[in-house]
Write an enzyme that holds these catalytic residues in place. Structure first.
Site, PDB file in Angstrom:
ATOM      1  N   THR A 129       0.870  -1.181   0.000  1.00 20.70           N
ATOM      2  CA  THR A 129       0.000   0.000   0.000  1.00 20.70           C
ATOM      3  C   THR A 129       0.900   1.223   0.000  1.00 20.70           C
ATOM      4  O   THR A 129       1.602   1.490   0.983  1.00 20.70           O
ATOM      5  CB  THR A 129      -0.928  -0.009   1.224  1.00 20.70           C
ATOM      6  OG1 THR A 129      -1.809  -1.120   1.113  1.00 20.70           O
ATOM      7  CG2 THR A 129      -1.754   1.284   1.283  1.00 20.70           C
ATOM      8  N   LYS A 133      -7.724   1.736  -2.292  1.00 15.10           N
ATOM      9  CA  LYS A 133      -7.282   1.383  -0.940  1.00 15.10           C
ATOM     10  C   LYS A 133      -7.318   2.612  -0.035  1.00 15.10           C
ATOM     11  O   LYS A 133      -7.738   2.522   1.131  1.00 15.10           O
ATOM     12  CB  LYS A 133      -5.861   0.798  -0.986  1.00 15.10           C
ATOM     13  CG  LYS A 133      -5.269   0.405   0.384  1.00 15.10           C
ATOM     14  CD  LYS A 133      -5.824  -0.887   0.931  1.00 15.10           C
ATOM     15  CE  LYS A 133      -5.324  -1.212   2.337  1.00 15.10           C
ATOM     16  NZ  LYS A 133      -3.965  -1.790   2.380  1.00 15.10           N
ATOM     17  N   LYS A 152      -0.246   4.940   8.633  1.00 16.31           N
ATOM     18  CA  LYS A 152       0.590   5.030   7.420  1.00 16.31           C
ATOM     19  C   LYS A 152      -0.304   5.160   6.180  1.00 16.31           C
ATOM     20  O   LYS A 152      -0.083   6.018   5.314  1.00 16.31           O
ATOM     21  CB  LYS A 152       1.471   3.781   7.310  1.00 16.31           C
ATOM     22  CG  LYS A 152       2.442   3.780   6.141  1.00 16.31           C
ATOM     23  CD  LYS A 152       2.659   2.366   5.592  1.00 16.31           C
ATOM     24  CE  LYS A 152       1.912   2.203   4.285  1.00 16.31           C
ATOM     25  NZ  LYS A 152       1.902   0.859   3.750  1.00 16.31           N
TER      26      LYS A 152
END
Lengths: 291, 291
Positions: free
Chosen positions: A95, A170, A238
Protein backbone atom coordinates in the site's frame (compact mmCIF):
# COMPACT_ATOMS: atom_id res chain seq x y z
CA UNK A 1 3.49 -19.74 -14.21
CA UNK A 2 6.94 -18.49 -13.15
CA UNK A 3 6.44 -16.04 -10.28
CA UNK A 4 8.95 -13.90 -8.38
CA UNK A 5 7.80 -12.73 -4.94
CA UNK A 6 9.71 -9.96 -3.17
CA UNK A 7 8.87 -9.23 0.45
CA UNK A 8 8.43 -12.07 2.94
CA UNK A 9 6.69 -10.07 5.68
CA UNK A 10 3.56 -10.88 7.68
CA UNK A 11 1.56 -10.51 4.47
CA UNK A 12 4.05 -11.58 1.76
CA UNK A 13 5.15 -14.85 3.39
CA UNK A 14 1.72 -16.53 3.48
CA UNK A 15 0.73 -14.95 0.14
CA UNK A 16 3.79 -16.53 -1.57
CA UNK A 17 2.95 -19.85 0.08
CA UNK A 18 -0.56 -19.77 -1.40
CA UNK A 19 0.89 -19.12 -4.88
CA UNK A 20 3.18 -22.09 -4.41
CA UNK A 21 0.25 -24.28 -3.29
CA UNK A 22 -1.66 -23.27 -6.44
CA UNK A 23 1.08 -24.96 -8.48
CA UNK A 24 3.16 -22.01 -9.68
CA UNK A 25 7.01 -21.93 -9.75
CA UNK A 26 7.97 -19.35 -7.13
CA UNK A 27 11.26 -17.56 -6.49
CA UNK A 28 11.37 -15.44 -3.33
CA UNK A 29 13.56 -12.65 -2.04
CA UNK A 30 13.61 -10.68 1.19
CA UNK A 31 16.08 -8.03 2.36
CA UNK A 32 16.52 -9.98 5.60
CA UNK A 33 17.34 -13.25 3.88
CA UNK A 34 16.38 -15.69 6.64
CA UNK A 35 12.73 -14.73 6.22
CA UNK A 36 12.87 -16.56 2.88
CA UNK A 37 13.41 -19.87 4.66
CA UNK A 38 9.84 -20.93 5.59
CA UNK A 39 8.65 -20.54 1.99
CA UNK A 40 11.86 -22.11 0.59
CA UNK A 41 11.22 -25.19 2.77
CA UNK A 42 7.89 -25.58 1.01
CA UNK A 43 9.57 -25.58 -2.40
CA UNK A 44 10.30 -21.98 -3.41
CA UNK A 45 13.64 -20.98 -4.97
CA UNK A 46 15.63 -18.22 -3.27
CA UNK A 47 17.24 -15.24 -4.97
CA UNK A 48 19.98 -13.00 -3.57
CA UNK A 49 18.54 -9.77 -5.00
CA UNK A 50 15.25 -8.46 -6.50
CA UNK A 51 17.11 -8.42 -9.85
CA UNK A 52 17.95 -12.13 -9.58
CA UNK A 53 14.40 -12.99 -8.53
CA UNK A 54 13.00 -11.10 -11.52
CA UNK A 55 15.11 -13.00 -14.08
CA UNK A 56 13.02 -15.62 -15.93
CA UNK A 57 9.83 -14.62 -14.05
CA UNK A 58 6.60 -13.96 -15.97
CA UNK A 59 4.94 -12.19 -13.05
CA UNK A 60 6.94 -10.30 -10.41
CA UNK A 61 5.15 -9.47 -7.15
CA UNK A 62 6.34 -6.87 -4.66
CA UNK A 63 4.80 -6.72 -1.19
CA UNK A 64 6.85 -4.44 1.06
CA UNK A 65 6.16 -1.74 3.66
CA UNK A 66 6.01 1.70 2.10
CA UNK A 67 6.69 3.87 -0.96
CA UNK A 68 10.51 4.10 -0.53
CA UNK A 69 10.74 0.31 -0.13
CA UNK A 70 8.87 -0.27 -3.39
CA UNK A 71 11.05 2.29 -5.17
CA UNK A 72 14.14 0.56 -3.79
CA UNK A 73 13.25 -3.03 -4.73
CA UNK A 74 11.97 -2.10 -8.18
CA UNK A 75 14.18 0.82 -9.29
CA UNK A 76 17.21 0.63 -6.94
CA UNK A 77 20.58 -1.10 -7.29
CA UNK A 78 20.06 -4.79 -8.17
CA UNK A 79 16.37 -3.94 -8.46
CA UNK A 80 13.60 -5.66 -10.40
CA UNK A 81 14.09 -3.27 -13.32
CA UNK A 82 17.57 -4.68 -13.90
CA UNK A 83 16.38 -8.29 -14.11
CA UNK A 84 12.89 -8.16 -15.63
CA UNK A 85 12.48 -9.17 -19.27
CA UNK A 86 10.40 -7.06 -21.66
CA UNK A 87 6.71 -8.01 -21.38
CA UNK A 88 6.94 -9.13 -17.77
CA UNK A 89 4.20 -7.85 -15.42
CA UNK A 90 5.21 -6.32 -12.09
CA UNK A 91 2.37 -6.54 -9.52
CA UNK A 92 2.88 -4.21 -6.56
CA UNK A 93 0.72 -5.40 -3.68
CA UNK A 94 2.13 -2.97 -1.12
CA UNK A 95 0.00 0.00 0.00
CA UNK A 96 1.83 3.08 -1.27
CA UNK A 97 1.34 6.49 -2.90
CA UNK A 98 -0.76 6.39 -6.11
CA UNK A 99 1.38 9.09 -7.75
CA UNK A 100 4.62 7.26 -6.88
CA UNK A 101 2.99 4.15 -8.37
CA UNK A 102 2.44 5.95 -11.66
CA UNK A 103 6.04 7.19 -11.68
CA UNK A 104 7.44 3.73 -11.04
CA UNK A 105 5.19 2.31 -13.78
CA UNK A 106 6.40 4.91 -16.28
CA UNK A 107 10.05 4.08 -15.53
CA UNK A 108 9.35 0.37 -16.01
CA UNK A 109 7.50 1.16 -19.24
CA UNK A 110 10.71 2.63 -20.68
CA UNK A 111 12.11 -0.92 -20.56
CA UNK A 112 8.79 -2.32 -21.80
CA UNK A 113 8.10 -3.90 -18.40
CA UNK A 114 4.40 -3.69 -17.43
CA UNK A 115 3.04 -2.82 -14.00
CA UNK A 116 -0.26 -3.08 -12.17
CA UNK A 117 -0.98 -1.92 -8.61
CA UNK A 118 -2.86 -4.40 -6.46
CA UNK A 119 -3.03 -3.44 -2.78
CA UNK A 120 -5.03 -5.71 -0.51
CA UNK A 121 -7.29 -5.64 2.50
CA UNK A 122 -8.17 -8.49 4.82
CA UNK A 123 -5.09 -8.51 7.04
CA UNK A 124 -2.77 -11.36 7.96
CA UNK A 125 -5.71 -13.73 8.39
CA UNK A 126 -6.80 -13.06 4.81
CA UNK A 127 -3.21 -13.53 3.62
CA UNK A 128 -2.98 -16.94 5.29
CA UNK A 129 -6.39 -18.15 4.14
CA UNK A 130 -6.08 -16.73 0.61
CA UNK A 131 -9.22 -14.62 1.10
CA UNK A 132 -7.79 -11.13 0.56
CA UNK A 133 -9.71 -8.40 -1.23
CA UNK A 134 -7.44 -7.18 -4.05
CA UNK A 135 -7.99 -3.70 -5.57
CA UNK A 136 -6.35 -3.34 -8.96
CA UNK A 137 -5.22 -0.55 -11.24
CA UNK A 138 -3.67 -1.20 -14.65
CA UNK A 139 -4.22 -2.24 -18.24
CA UNK A 140 -6.71 -5.05 -18.88
CA UNK A 141 -4.22 -7.37 -20.60
CA UNK A 142 -1.71 -7.04 -17.77
CA UNK A 143 -4.39 -7.68 -15.15
CA UNK A 144 -5.53 -10.74 -17.10
CA UNK A 145 -2.00 -12.08 -17.26
CA UNK A 146 -1.60 -11.80 -13.48
CA UNK A 147 -5.09 -13.10 -12.64
CA UNK A 148 -4.19 -16.80 -12.15
CA UNK A 149 -1.62 -15.73 -9.56
CA UNK A 150 -3.93 -13.20 -7.89
CA UNK A 151 -6.65 -15.84 -7.60
CA UNK A 152 -4.31 -17.91 -5.42
CA UNK A 153 -4.27 -15.05 -2.86
CA UNK A 154 -7.68 -13.38 -2.91
CA UNK A 155 -11.37 -14.12 -3.06
CA UNK A 156 -12.47 -10.65 -4.23
CA UNK A 157 -10.42 -9.34 -7.17
CA UNK A 158 -11.61 -5.96 -8.44
CA UNK A 159 -10.09 -4.23 -11.43
CA UNK A 160 -11.10 -0.64 -10.72
CA UNK A 161 -9.30 1.48 -13.32
CA UNK A 162 -5.90 2.48 -14.79
CA UNK A 163 -2.54 2.31 -13.01
CA UNK A 164 -2.84 3.86 -9.52
CA UNK A 165 -6.57 3.15 -9.24
CA UNK A 166 -5.93 0.21 -6.91
CA UNK A 167 -3.98 2.46 -4.54
CA UNK A 168 -6.64 5.18 -4.69
CA UNK A 169 -9.32 2.58 -3.91
CA UNK A 170 -7.28 1.38 -0.94
CA UNK A 171 -6.95 5.01 0.23
CA UNK A 172 -10.75 5.41 0.00
CA UNK A 173 -11.15 2.19 2.00
CA UNK A 174 -8.91 3.57 4.76
CA UNK A 175 -10.74 6.94 4.80
CA UNK A 176 -14.12 5.24 5.18
CA UNK A 177 -12.96 2.96 7.98
CA UNK A 178 -11.29 5.87 9.81
CA UNK A 179 -14.53 7.79 10.29
CA UNK A 180 -16.58 4.65 10.89
CA UNK A 181 -14.26 3.42 13.68
CA UNK A 182 -14.34 6.84 15.29
CA UNK A 183 -18.13 7.14 15.05
CA UNK A 184 -18.62 3.71 16.60
CA UNK A 185 -16.16 4.72 19.36
CA UNK A 186 -18.20 7.86 20.10
CA UNK A 187 -21.45 5.91 20.21
CA UNK A 188 -20.08 3.09 22.38
CA UNK A 189 -18.54 5.58 24.80
CA UNK A 190 -21.82 7.45 25.25
CA UNK A 191 -23.56 4.16 25.98
CA UNK A 192 -20.90 3.11 28.49
CA UNK A 193 -20.99 6.40 30.38
CA UNK A 194 -24.81 6.25 30.44
CA UNK A 195 -24.50 2.85 32.12
CA UNK A 196 -26.30 0.88 29.40
CA UNK A 197 -25.70 -2.75 28.44
CA UNK A 198 -23.87 -1.68 25.28
CA UNK A 199 -23.90 -5.16 23.71
CA UNK A 200 -27.70 -4.90 23.70
CA UNK A 201 -27.44 -1.44 22.15
CA UNK A 202 -25.27 -2.83 19.33
CA UNK A 203 -27.76 -5.64 18.72
CA UNK A 204 -30.61 -3.13 18.61
CA UNK A 205 -29.01 -0.89 15.97
CA UNK A 206 -26.72 -3.07 13.82
CA UNK A 207 -29.57 -4.21 11.56
CA UNK A 208 -30.42 -0.66 10.43
CA UNK A 209 -28.78 2.41 8.93
CA UNK A 210 -26.06 2.39 11.62
CA UNK A 211 -24.97 -1.11 10.61
CA UNK A 212 -21.38 -1.72 9.55
CA UNK A 213 -18.70 -4.42 9.60
CA UNK A 214 -16.92 -2.35 12.25
CA UNK A 215 -19.98 -2.02 14.51
CA UNK A 216 -20.67 -5.75 14.33
CA UNK A 217 -17.05 -6.95 14.56
CA UNK A 218 -15.09 -4.39 16.58
CA UNK A 219 -17.49 -2.70 19.04
CA UNK A 220 -16.85 -5.54 21.46
CA UNK A 221 -13.16 -4.54 21.68
CA UNK A 222 -14.29 -1.02 22.54
CA UNK A 223 -16.72 -2.24 25.21
CA UNK A 224 -14.01 -4.40 26.83
CA UNK A 225 -11.32 -1.73 26.26
CA UNK A 226 -9.08 -4.50 24.89
CA UNK A 227 -7.74 -4.34 21.34
CA UNK A 228 -6.21 -7.58 20.01
CA UNK A 229 -5.14 -7.64 16.31
CA UNK A 230 -6.81 -7.15 13.82
CA UNK A 231 -5.06 -4.39 11.96
CA UNK A 232 -2.41 -2.24 13.59
CA UNK A 233 -2.97 1.44 14.42
CA UNK A 234 0.50 2.30 12.99
CA UNK A 235 -0.28 0.66 9.65
CA UNK A 236 -3.65 2.36 9.36
CA UNK A 237 -2.00 5.70 10.12
CA UNK A 238 0.59 5.03 7.42
CA UNK A 239 -2.22 4.32 4.93
CA UNK A 240 -4.24 7.33 6.07
CA UNK A 241 -1.19 9.51 5.47
CA UNK A 242 -1.03 8.21 1.91
CA UNK A 243 -4.70 9.14 1.54
CA UNK A 244 -4.16 12.63 3.00
CA UNK A 245 -1.18 13.26 0.71
CA UNK A 246 -3.25 12.18 -2.28
CA UNK A 247 -6.03 14.51 -1.11
CA UNK A 248 -3.51 17.37 -0.94
CA UNK A 249 -2.34 16.64 -4.49
CA UNK A 250 -5.93 16.54 -5.76
CA UNK A 251 -7.25 19.42 -3.64
CA UNK A 252 -9.75 17.39 -1.64
CA UNK A 253 -10.58 18.42 1.96
CA UNK A 254 -10.82 15.48 4.40
CA UNK A 255 -11.31 16.96 7.88
CA UNK A 256 -12.40 13.80 9.70
CA UNK A 257 -9.65 11.65 8.15
CA UNK A 258 -7.12 14.29 9.24
CA UNK A 259 -8.61 14.27 12.74
CA UNK A 260 -8.37 10.48 12.98
CA UNK A 261 -4.76 10.54 11.76
CA UNK A 262 -4.02 12.88 14.69
CA UNK A 263 -5.83 10.58 17.08
CA UNK A 264 -3.73 7.66 15.86
CA UNK A 265 -0.60 9.74 16.34
CA UNK A 266 -1.61 10.17 19.97
CA UNK A 267 -2.16 6.42 20.32
CA UNK A 268 1.27 5.68 18.82
CA UNK A 269 3.06 8.22 21.01
CA UNK A 270 1.67 6.46 24.04
CA UNK A 271 2.61 2.92 23.06
CA UNK A 272 -0.63 1.73 21.46
CA UNK A 273 0.61 1.68 17.85
CA UNK A 274 0.63 -2.11 17.66
CA UNK A 275 -2.92 -2.49 18.94
CA UNK A 276 -5.91 -2.95 16.66
CA UNK A 277 -7.37 0.18 14.99
CA UNK A 278 -10.42 -0.15 17.27
CA UNK A 279 -8.08 1.18 20.02
CA UNK A 280 -9.29 4.59 18.81
CA UNK A 281 -11.97 4.08 21.44
CA UNK A 282 -9.24 4.48 24.08
CA UNK A 283 -9.17 8.18 23.27
CA UNK A 284 -12.92 8.77 23.46
CA UNK A 285 -13.09 6.74 26.66
CA UNK A 286 -10.19 8.65 28.26
CA UNK A 287 -11.42 12.06 27.12
CA UNK A 288 -14.77 11.22 28.66
CA UNK A 289 -13.35 9.76 31.88
CA UNK A 290 -14.75 6.28 31.33
CA UNK A 291 -12.94 3.75 33.50
CA UNK B 1 -56.41 -3.89 23.04
CA UNK B 2 -57.66 -0.31 23.48
CA UNK B 3 -55.00 2.00 22.11
CA UNK B 4 -54.78 5.80 22.04
CA UNK B 5 -52.43 7.27 19.43
CA UNK B 6 -51.40 10.91 19.66
CA UNK B 7 -49.55 12.45 16.73
CA UNK B 8 -50.70 11.80 13.16
CA UNK B 9 -47.52 12.97 11.41
CA UNK B 10 -45.53 11.28 8.63
CA UNK B 11 -44.61 8.54 11.11
CA UNK B 12 -47.63 8.45 13.46
CA UNK B 13 -50.31 8.23 10.75
CA UNK B 14 -49.14 4.98 9.12
CA UNK B 15 -48.10 3.53 12.50
CA UNK B 16 -51.64 4.04 13.86
CA UNK B 17 -53.03 2.47 10.71
CA UNK B 18 -50.92 -0.66 11.24
CA UNK B 19 -52.20 -0.96 14.83
CA UNK B 20 -55.73 -0.70 13.51
CA UNK B 21 -55.04 -3.39 10.89
CA UNK B 22 -53.71 -5.69 13.63
CA UNK B 23 -57.19 -5.63 15.16
CA UNK B 24 -56.81 -3.19 18.04
CA UNK B 25 -59.36 -0.47 18.97
CA UNK B 26 -57.65 2.81 18.18
CA UNK B 27 -58.51 6.37 19.21
CA UNK B 28 -56.42 9.09 17.55
CA UNK B 29 -55.67 12.72 18.25
CA UNK B 30 -53.63 15.33 16.45
CA UNK B 31 -53.20 19.03 17.24
CA UNK B 32 -54.15 19.85 13.65
CA UNK B 33 -57.37 17.87 13.74
CA UNK B 34 -57.84 17.21 10.01
CA UNK B 35 -54.78 14.97 10.03
CA UNK B 36 -56.86 12.49 12.06
CA UNK B 37 -59.16 11.96 9.08
CA UNK B 38 -57.30 9.34 7.00
CA UNK B 39 -56.99 6.99 9.98
CA UNK B 40 -60.57 7.75 11.12
CA UNK B 41 -61.82 6.70 7.68
CA UNK B 42 -60.22 3.31 8.27
CA UNK B 43 -62.09 2.88 11.53
CA UNK B 44 -60.27 4.82 14.27
CA UNK B 45 -62.18 6.93 16.81
CA UNK B 46 -61.21 10.60 17.09
CA UNK B 47 -60.59 12.52 20.31
CA UNK B 48 -60.59 16.30 20.77
CA UNK B 49 -57.64 16.33 23.22
CA UNK B 50 -54.84 14.01 24.40
CA UNK B 51 -56.79 13.74 27.69
CA UNK B 52 -59.89 12.48 25.88
CA UNK B 53 -57.85 10.05 23.79
CA UNK B 54 -56.23 8.65 26.93
CA UNK B 55 -59.53 7.90 28.67
CA UNK B 56 -60.37 4.17 28.56
CA UNK B 57 -57.08 3.35 26.72
CA UNK B 58 -54.86 0.53 27.98
CA UNK B 59 -51.86 1.70 25.98
CA UNK B 60 -51.31 5.35 25.04
CA UNK B 61 -48.83 6.09 22.29
CA UNK B 62 -47.28 9.49 21.65
CA UNK B 63 -45.38 10.14 18.44
CA UNK B 64 -44.68 13.85 18.04
CA UNK B 65 -41.75 16.05 16.96
CA UNK B 66 -39.59 17.03 19.88
CA UNK B 67 -39.19 17.20 23.68
CA UNK B 68 -41.54 20.21 24.25
CA UNK B 69 -44.25 18.54 22.16
CA UNK B 70 -44.09 15.37 24.26
CA UNK B 71 -44.16 17.42 27.47
CA UNK B 72 -47.17 19.33 26.15
CA UNK B 73 -49.28 16.34 25.04
CA UNK B 74 -48.51 14.30 28.17
CA UNK B 75 -48.20 16.88 30.97
CA UNK B 76 -49.89 20.00 29.52
CA UNK B 77 -53.47 21.28 29.74
CA UNK B 78 -55.87 18.54 28.63
CA UNK B 79 -52.83 16.27 28.47
CA UNK B 80 -52.59 12.49 28.71
CA UNK B 81 -51.88 12.71 32.45
CA UNK B 82 -55.37 14.14 33.03
CA UNK B 83 -57.10 11.28 31.23
CA UNK B 84 -54.98 8.17 31.81
CA UNK B 85 -56.20 5.62 34.37
CA UNK B 86 -53.82 4.16 36.94
CA UNK B 87 -51.94 1.21 35.47
CA UNK B 88 -52.10 2.48 31.90
CA UNK B 89 -48.83 2.36 29.91
CA UNK B 90 -47.71 5.46 28.00
CA UNK B 91 -45.39 4.58 25.10
CA UNK B 92 -43.47 7.57 23.79
CA UNK B 93 -42.21 6.80 20.30
CA UNK B 94 -40.91 10.31 19.58
CA UNK B 95 -37.16 10.92 19.57
CA UNK B 96 -36.51 13.25 22.52
CA UNK B 97 -34.14 13.93 25.40
CA UNK B 98 -33.48 10.89 27.64
CA UNK B 99 -33.40 13.04 30.78
CA UNK B 100 -36.71 14.76 29.89
CA UNK B 101 -38.09 11.25 29.33
CA UNK B 102 -37.17 10.25 32.88
CA UNK B 103 -38.73 13.43 34.27
CA UNK B 104 -41.99 12.87 32.38
CA UNK B 105 -42.03 9.24 33.56
CA UNK B 106 -41.58 10.28 37.16
CA UNK B 107 -44.48 12.76 36.95
CA UNK B 108 -46.69 10.05 35.43
CA UNK B 109 -45.59 7.64 38.14
CA UNK B 110 -47.07 9.98 40.78
CA UNK B 111 -50.46 9.14 39.28
CA UNK B 112 -49.46 5.50 38.97
CA UNK B 113 -49.35 5.77 35.17
CA UNK B 114 -46.49 3.76 33.65
CA UNK B 115 -44.22 4.91 30.84
CA UNK B 116 -41.78 3.31 28.42
CA UNK B 117 -39.70 5.13 25.78
CA UNK B 118 -39.69 3.50 22.36
CA UNK B 119 -38.11 5.65 19.64
CA UNK B 120 -37.84 4.11 16.19
CA UNK B 121 -35.61 4.00 13.17
CA UNK B 122 -36.51 2.97 9.65
CA UNK B 123 -38.15 6.17 8.41
CA UNK B 124 -41.52 6.72 6.78
CA UNK B 125 -41.07 3.61 4.64
CA UNK B 126 -40.63 1.48 7.79
CA UNK B 127 -43.66 3.19 9.36
CA UNK B 128 -45.85 2.33 6.36
CA UNK B 129 -44.62 -1.26 6.02
CA UNK B 130 -44.61 -1.96 9.77
CA UNK B 131 -40.90 -2.79 9.67
CA UNK B 132 -39.54 -0.19 12.11
CA UNK B 133 -36.70 -0.93 14.52
CA UNK B 134 -37.99 -0.03 17.99
CA UNK B 135 -35.53 0.71 20.81
CA UNK B 136 -37.11 0.44 24.23
CA UNK B 137 -36.42 1.63 27.74
CA UNK B 138 -38.67 0.75 30.68
CA UNK B 139 -39.81 -1.90 33.14
CA UNK B 140 -40.21 -5.45 31.81
CA UNK B 141 -43.89 -5.74 32.71
CA UNK B 142 -44.77 -2.47 31.00
CA UNK B 143 -42.83 -3.45 27.87
CA UNK B 144 -44.61 -6.81 27.83
CA UNK B 145 -47.99 -5.12 28.11
CA UNK B 146 -47.24 -2.91 25.10
CA UNK B 147 -45.59 -5.62 23.00
CA UNK B 148 -48.70 -6.74 21.02
CA UNK B 149 -49.14 -3.14 19.90
CA UNK B 150 -45.43 -2.62 19.17
CA UNK B 151 -45.37 -5.79 17.07
CA UNK B 152 -47.91 -4.22 14.72
CA UNK B 153 -45.41 -1.45 13.92
CA UNK B 154 -41.94 -2.97 14.01
CA UNK B 155 -39.97 -6.01 12.99
CA UNK B 156 -37.06 -5.49 15.42
CA UNK B 157 -38.17 -4.77 18.96
CA UNK B 158 -35.26 -4.38 21.41
CA UNK B 159 -35.72 -3.83 25.12
CA UNK B 160 -32.38 -2.28 25.98
CA UNK B 161 -32.69 -1.14 29.60
CA UNK B 162 -34.61 1.07 32.08
CA UNK B 163 -36.64 4.18 31.22
CA UNK B 164 -34.59 6.47 28.92
CA UNK B 165 -32.49 3.61 27.51
CA UNK B 166 -34.47 3.60 24.27
CA UNK B 167 -33.71 7.29 23.74
CA UNK B 168 -30.03 6.81 24.58
CA UNK B 169 -29.86 3.92 22.10
CA UNK B 170 -31.45 6.11 19.44
CA UNK B 171 -28.87 8.83 20.24
CA UNK B 172 -26.07 6.28 19.80
CA UNK B 173 -27.60 5.24 16.47
CA UNK B 174 -27.58 8.85 15.26
CA UNK B 175 -23.97 9.38 16.43
CA UNK B 176 -22.76 6.30 14.56
CA UNK B 177 -24.55 7.21 11.35
CA UNK B 178 -23.26 10.81 11.52
CA UNK B 179 -19.61 9.78 11.32
CA UNK B 180 -20.27 6.97 8.86
CA UNK B 181 -22.11 9.26 6.42
CA UNK B 182 -19.32 11.79 6.64
CA UNK B 183 -16.57 9.18 6.16
CA UNK B 184 -18.31 7.75 3.12
CA UNK B 185 -18.68 11.31 1.76
CA UNK B 186 -14.93 11.91 2.19
CA UNK B 187 -14.06 8.65 0.45
CA UNK B 188 -16.50 9.12 -2.43
CA UNK B 189 -15.28 12.69 -2.97
CA UNK B 190 -11.64 11.60 -3.19
CA UNK B 191 -12.59 8.96 -5.75
CA UNK B 192 -14.60 11.46 -7.82
CA UNK B 193 -11.83 14.05 -7.88
CA UNK B 194 -9.32 11.33 -8.83
CA UNK B 195 -11.55 10.52 -11.80
CA UNK B 196 -12.29 6.92 -10.81
CA UNK B 197 -15.43 4.95 -11.58
CA UNK B 198 -16.63 5.31 -7.99
CA UNK B 199 -19.38 2.69 -8.31
CA UNK B 200 -16.62 0.16 -9.00
CA UNK B 201 -14.72 1.44 -5.97
CA UNK B 202 -17.77 0.89 -3.76
CA UNK B 203 -18.18 -2.64 -5.11
CA UNK B 204 -14.49 -3.34 -4.44
CA UNK B 205 -14.60 -2.29 -0.78
CA UNK B 206 -18.15 -2.87 0.51
CA UNK B 207 -17.51 -6.55 1.28
CA UNK B 208 -14.68 -5.79 3.74
CA UNK B 209 -13.97 -3.71 6.84
CA UNK B 210 -15.27 -0.53 5.12
CA UNK B 211 -18.66 -2.12 4.55
CA UNK B 212 -21.76 -0.43 5.95
CA UNK B 213 -25.46 0.03 5.20
CA UNK B 214 -24.65 3.63 4.32
CA UNK B 215 -21.85 2.75 1.88
CA UNK B 216 -24.05 0.18 0.12
CA UNK B 217 -27.28 2.19 0.13
CA UNK B 218 -26.39 5.88 0.04
CA UNK B 219 -23.05 6.27 -1.77
CA UNK B 220 -24.95 6.35 -5.05
CA UNK B 221 -26.70 9.57 -3.96
CA UNK B 222 -23.29 11.06 -3.26
CA UNK B 223 -21.91 9.99 -6.65
CA UNK B 224 -24.92 11.50 -8.47
CA UNK B 225 -25.01 14.54 -6.14
CA UNK B 226 -28.77 13.99 -5.80
CA UNK B 227 -30.34 13.31 -2.40
CA UNK B 228 -33.92 12.03 -2.46
CA UNK B 229 -35.49 11.00 0.90
CA UNK B 230 -34.59 8.89 2.88
CA UNK B 231 -34.21 10.70 6.18
CA UNK B 232 -34.16 14.50 6.37
CA UNK B 233 -31.03 16.45 7.30
CA UNK B 234 -33.09 18.67 9.67
CA UNK B 235 -34.42 15.66 11.58
CA UNK B 236 -31.00 14.07 11.90
CA UNK B 237 -29.62 17.37 13.18
CA UNK B 238 -32.43 17.54 15.75
CA UNK B 239 -31.56 14.02 16.92
CA UNK B 240 -27.84 14.73 16.94
CA UNK B 241 -28.51 17.76 19.13
CA UNK B 242 -30.29 15.50 21.60
CA UNK B 243 -27.22 13.24 21.56
CA UNK B 244 -24.85 16.17 22.08
CA UNK B 245 -26.92 17.51 24.98
CA UNK B 246 -26.92 14.07 26.57
CA UNK B 247 -23.15 13.91 26.08
CA UNK B 248 -22.82 17.30 27.83
CA UNK B 249 -24.88 16.04 30.76
CA UNK B 250 -22.79 12.86 31.03
CA UNK B 251 -19.41 14.49 30.29
CA UNK B 252 -18.71 12.60 27.09
CA UNK B 253 -16.66 14.29 24.32
CA UNK B 254 -18.01 13.70 20.81
CA UNK B 255 -15.89 15.80 18.43
CA UNK B 256 -16.97 14.21 15.14
CA UNK B 257 -20.67 14.26 16.04
CA UNK B 258 -20.32 17.95 16.90
CA UNK B 259 -18.56 18.56 13.59
CA UNK B 260 -21.32 16.81 11.64
CA UNK B 261 -23.99 18.79 13.49
CA UNK B 262 -22.24 21.96 12.27
CA UNK B 263 -22.10 20.60 8.73
CA UNK B 264 -25.83 19.92 8.86
CA UNK B 265 -26.41 23.45 10.10
CA UNK B 266 -24.63 24.70 6.99
CA UNK B 267 -26.81 22.48 4.79
CA UNK B 268 -29.98 23.77 6.46
CA UNK B 269 -28.95 27.41 6.20
CA UNK B 270 -28.58 26.94 2.46
CA UNK B 271 -31.93 25.26 1.83
CA UNK B 272 -30.89 21.59 1.93
CA UNK B 273 -32.55 20.72 5.26
CA UNK B 274 -35.26 18.62 3.63
CA UNK B 275 -32.83 16.54 1.58
CA UNK B 276 -31.61 13.11 2.66
CA UNK B 277 -28.78 12.96 5.25
CA UNK B 278 -26.45 11.75 2.49
CA UNK B 279 -26.52 15.39 1.28
CA UNK B 280 -23.57 15.79 3.67
CA UNK B 281 -21.53 14.89 0.60
CA UNK B 282 -22.55 18.28 -0.87
CA UNK B 283 -20.16 19.91 1.60
CA UNK B 284 -17.15 17.69 0.89
CA UNK B 285 -17.77 18.01 -2.85
CA UNK B 286 -18.06 21.82 -2.66
CA UNK B 287 -15.08 22.23 -0.34
CA UNK B 288 -13.05 20.16 -2.78
CA UNK B 289 -14.34 21.93 -5.91
CA UNK B 290 -15.94 18.81 -7.39
CA UNK B 291 -18.47 19.75 -10.09
Amino acid sequence: MKVAFIGMGTMGGPMALNILKAGHEVTVHNRTREREEPVAKKGAQRAATPMDAAKNAEVIITCVSDTPDVESVILGTDGVIEGAAAGTVVVDMSTISPSATRQIASQLAEKNVKMIDAPVSGGSEGAIKGTLAIMIGGEVEDVEKATPVLEAMGKSISHVGPIGAGQITKAINQIVIAATYWGVAEGISLGLKAGLDVEKVVQAIEGGAAGSWILSNRSNNMIKNDYPLGFRVRLHRKDLNIALNLARELGVMLPVSAFVEQAETSLMSRGYGDEDVSAMARLVREQSNIA
